[in-house]
Design a protein around this motif. Sequence first.
Motif, PDB file in Angstrom:
ATOM      1  N   SER A 160       0.805  -1.218   0.000  1.00 49.13           N
ATOM      2  CA  SER A 160       0.000   0.000   0.000  1.00 49.13           C
ATOM      3  C   SER A 160       0.840   1.270   0.000  1.00 49.13           C
ATOM      4  CB  SER A 160      -0.934   0.012   1.215  1.00 49.13           C
ATOM      5  OG  SER A 160      -0.193   0.173   2.422  1.00 49.13           O
ATOM      6  N   ALA A 161       2.169   1.136  -0.023  1.00 44.05           N
ATOM      7  CA  ALA A 161       3.038   2.310  -0.033  1.00 44.05           C
ATOM      8  C   ALA A 161       2.817   3.129  -1.295  1.00 44.05           C
ATOM      9  CB  ALA A 161       4.497   1.881   0.068  1.00 44.05           C
ATOM     10  N   SER A 162       2.904   4.435  -1.168  1.00 44.55           N
ATOM     11  CA  SER A 162       2.760   5.323  -2.321  1.00 44.55           C
ATOM     12  C   SER A 162       3.943   5.135  -3.260  1.00 44.55           C
ATOM     13  CB  SER A 162       2.689   6.777  -1.861  1.00 44.55           C
ATOM     14  OG  SER A 162       1.660   6.949  -0.895  1.00 44.55           O
ATOM     15  N   GLN A 163       3.668   5.146  -4.563  1.00 46.31           N
ATOM     16  CA  GLN A 163       4.698   4.879  -5.553  1.00 46.31           C
ATOM     17  C   GLN A 163       4.760   5.983  -6.603  1.00 46.31           C
ATOM     18  OE1 GLN A 163       6.829   2.371  -5.436  1.00 46.31           O
ATOM     19  NE2 GLN A 163       5.876   1.295  -3.708  1.00 46.31           N
ATOM     20  N   PRO A 164       5.945   6.263  -7.139  1.00 44.12           N
ATOM     21  CA  PRO A 164       6.042   7.193  -8.266  1.00 44.12           C
ATOM     22  C   PRO A 164       5.467   6.549  -9.528  1.00 44.12           C
ATOM     23  CG  PRO A 164       8.163   6.177  -7.853  1.00 44.12           C
ATOM     24  CD  PRO A 164       7.251   5.717  -6.742  1.00 44.12           C
ATOM     25  N   GLN A 165       5.181   7.360 -10.518  1.00 46.09           N
ATOM     26  CA  GLN A 165       4.711   6.882 -11.823  1.00 46.09           C
ATOM     27  C   GLN A 165       5.679   7.408 -12.873  1.00 46.09           C
ATOM     28  OE1 GLN A 165       0.575   7.926 -12.401  1.00 46.09           O
ATOM     29  NE2 GLN A 165       0.009   7.273 -10.344  1.00 46.09           N
ATOM     30  N   LEU A 166       6.525   6.528 -13.364  1.00 43.22           N
ATOM     31  CA  LEU A 166       7.656   6.937 -14.192  1.00 43.22           C
ATOM     32  C   LEU A 166       7.477   6.573 -15.661  1.00 43.22           C
ATOM     33  CD1 LEU A 166      10.562   5.821 -11.817  1.00 43.22           C
ATOM     34  CD2 LEU A 166       9.477   8.071 -11.978  1.00 43.22           C
ATOM     35  N   SER A 167       8.003   7.413 -16.515  1.00 39.58           N
ATOM     36  CA  SER A 167       8.115   7.139 -17.941  1.00 39.58           C
ATOM     37  C   SER A 167       9.415   7.754 -18.438  1.00 39.58           C
ATOM     38  CB  SER A 167       6.921   7.714 -18.715  1.00 39.58           C
ATOM     39  OG  SER A 167       6.849   9.125 -18.554  1.00 39.58           O
ATOM     40  N   TRP A 168       9.880   7.314 -19.603  1.00 39.35           N
ATOM     41  CA  TRP A 168      11.156   7.805 -20.104  1.00 39.35           C
ATOM     42  C   TRP A 168      11.110   8.091 -21.588  1.00 39.35           C
ATOM     43  CZ3 TRP A 168      13.908   5.307 -23.939  1.00 39.35           C
ATOM     44  CH2 TRP A 168      13.570   3.973 -24.191  1.00 39.35           C
ATOM     45  N   GLN A 169      12.033   8.936 -22.025  1.00 36.64           N
ATOM     46  CA  GLN A 169      12.251   9.183 -23.437  1.00 36.64           C
ATOM     47  C   GLN A 169      13.687   9.620 -23.625  1.00 36.64           C
ATOM     48  OE1 GLN A 169       9.841  13.300 -23.241  1.00 36.64           O
ATOM     49  NE2 GLN A 169      10.635  12.882 -25.279  1.00 36.64           N
ATOM     50  N   LEU A 170      14.178   9.479 -24.845  1.00 40.72           N
ATOM     51  CA  LEU A 170      15.515   9.932 -25.190  1.00 40.72           C
ATOM     52  C   LEU A 170      15.416  11.277 -25.901  1.00 40.72           C
ATOM     53  CD1 LEU A 170      17.183   6.630 -26.474  1.00 40.72           C
ATOM     54  CD2 LEU A 170      17.368   7.671 -24.203  1.00 40.72           C
ATOM     55  N   VAL A 171      16.277  12.198 -25.512  1.00 34.26           N
ATOM     56  CA  VAL A 171      16.326  13.511 -26.147  1.00 34.26           C
ATOM     57  C   VAL A 171      17.777  13.812 -26.510  1.00 34.26           C
ATOM     58  CG1 VAL A 171      14.299  14.352 -24.921  1.00 34.26           C
ATOM     59  CG2 VAL A 171      16.569  14.715 -23.943  1.00 34.26           C
ATOM     60  N   THR A 172      17.957  14.685 -27.485  1.00 31.93           N
ATOM     61  CA  THR A 172      19.295  15.089 -27.900  1.00 31.93           C
ATOM     62  C   THR A 172      19.453  16.586 -27.698  1.00 31.93           C
ATOM     63  OG1 THR A 172      19.399  13.310 -29.546  1.00 31.93           O
ATOM     64  CG2 THR A 172      20.967  15.129 -29.781  1.00 31.93           C
ATOM     65  N   GLU A 173      20.492  16.976 -26.970  1.00 34.13           N
ATOM     66  CA  GLU A 173      20.788  18.381 -26.733  1.00 34.13           C
ATOM     67  C   GLU A 173      22.279  18.610 -26.927  1.00 34.13           C
ATOM     68  OE1 GLU A 173      19.379  19.727 -22.977  1.00 34.13           O
ATOM     69  OE2 GLU A 173      17.262  19.367 -23.438  1.00 34.13           O
TER      70      GLU A 173
END
Length: 254
Positions: A160-173
């Motif tokens: 029942s612990a609170s969890q982050p909600q993660l997503s990812w992408q690649l970017v070029t700088e």
Amino acid sequence: MKKWLLIALFTLQSSLLHAASSVLVWPIFQVIEADQHGSALWLENRGSQPVRLQVRILAWQQQTYRDRYADQGEVVASPPFTTIPPQQRQLVRLIRTAAPPEQGEQAYRIILDEIPNADVPAVKNSAGLRLQMRYVLPLFLDAKGVWTQPRSDVRRDPASASQPQLSWQLVTEQGKTLLRIRNAGKVHARLSEVFWGREADVSKASLIVAKGFLGYVLAGQSMQFPLPAGKTVPIGSTLFTHLTDNGPVVAISP
């Protein structure tokens, strides 16, 4: 209105910190839940000379993929200054002075700065520069119903612990490939042992971003991390990470 500043800080990542100045700090993952008025931070001087420390707490946000800090009044340290004799301990109370957040969590940094003692010879490095220790710890104030750390006085299901909600992408700088991780959840993510692979096993990883601690992504924020130079993400692989030191490996979806 808070004035957010970019400050160079060195963070502590193990459950205990024992630095060159012989000061032991614990626990370094500090949380004050909605039904709590404060938390305890212990400092122990294992050296042979007194150690003087200043304790500050700064509000913490992430803007334009960088950590920003500002003065605040929602939580204070007591005492804010302390001198710890050799082989002695000092309790510092972290006291919430405002109402808990209405939702999610509020993030802070605890800054412990060693104050030079004129009566004690300065410790210098090989370049002749004086070494003055700085300790930096995270602190989170939780809203009602939010929790991320176990408590000895409360029985609850770890699921029942609170969890982050993660997503990812690649970017070029500027010609560099960066891993951008977005946290759409209500609590922070602490990323360590981050890798791509076909299995949740770092020993079989096809590309390792970080073998140890990588960084925090606060609730509702995004952060960027460079990929190893000359490396590309293998096709068909999954991004994995640890959110706690001893917890399971979790997958992050694009």
